[in-house]
Write a protein that holds these residues in place. Structure first.
Motif: not given
Length: 170
Positions: A95-108, A138-147
């Motif tokens: 789920l968080t990776m999908i959210m991250e991907q959307t964030f990156i697309v919106h940023s670009y 989030w506390k367990a998985i937040d280490g691997w995402f686009y800063p």
């Protein structure tokens, strides 16, 4: 009206030099901008392909947990502290990776915060950040995402933590 070629030639030469002085630099800038857009599009395409492959890998780890080959195997302290199973935390990771991907697309795409698509997406993130289970995951998985995404989500989660604490105190 009789225009002589001798009077027209200096004006044509001047127009030519002005066009060359303005047209050539503008053409170079437009060419560079087009190449940059193409390069960004290629980078995004490569990113999406890699991302999609990793999502397939995560789905496989869910389908075959006995292999214990995903990011979480069940022995990690942050996973134990969260109280989630490997399958649950992997679902939150997807789920968080999908959210991250959307964030990156919106940023670009450089969407402004007034854009309805941005607002819908931002509200979706706020809704997830308001959920206690998501904040705990989030506390367990937040280490691997686009800063920049990690910073964005961490701020949302901190705001929702404050709201949750105020609600408990009331």
């Amino acid at each position: 009206m009789n225009i002589h070629l001798e009077t027209l030639i200096p004006w044509l030469e001047a127009a030519y030099y002005v066009a060359a002085m303005i047209g050539i630099p503008v053409g170079i800038v437009l060419f560079a901008l087009q190449k940059r857009r193409e390069r960004l599009a290629e980078e995004l395409e490569t990113y999406h392909k890699t991302y999609d492959r990793y999502l397939v890998f995560l789905q496989e780890t869910l389908a075959r947990p006995e292999l214990r080959c995903g990011e979480f195997t069940g022995t990690e302290q942050e996973l134990k502290d969260s109280g989630f199973s490997v399958q649950q935390i992997t679902m939150y990771e997807i789920l968080t990776m999908i959210m991250e991907q959307t964030f990156i697309v919106h940023s670009y795409a450089k969407m402004t915060k007034n854009n309805p698509m941005w607002n819908t997406w931002a509200n979706y993130n706020i809704w997830w950040a308001s959920r206690e289970d998501f904040r705990k995951a989030w506390k367990a998985i937040d280490g691997w995402f686009y800063p920049p995404f990690k910073d964005y989500m961490s701020k949302l989660i901190a705001q929702e933590d404050i709201k949750a604490n105020k609600a408990l105190q009331a």
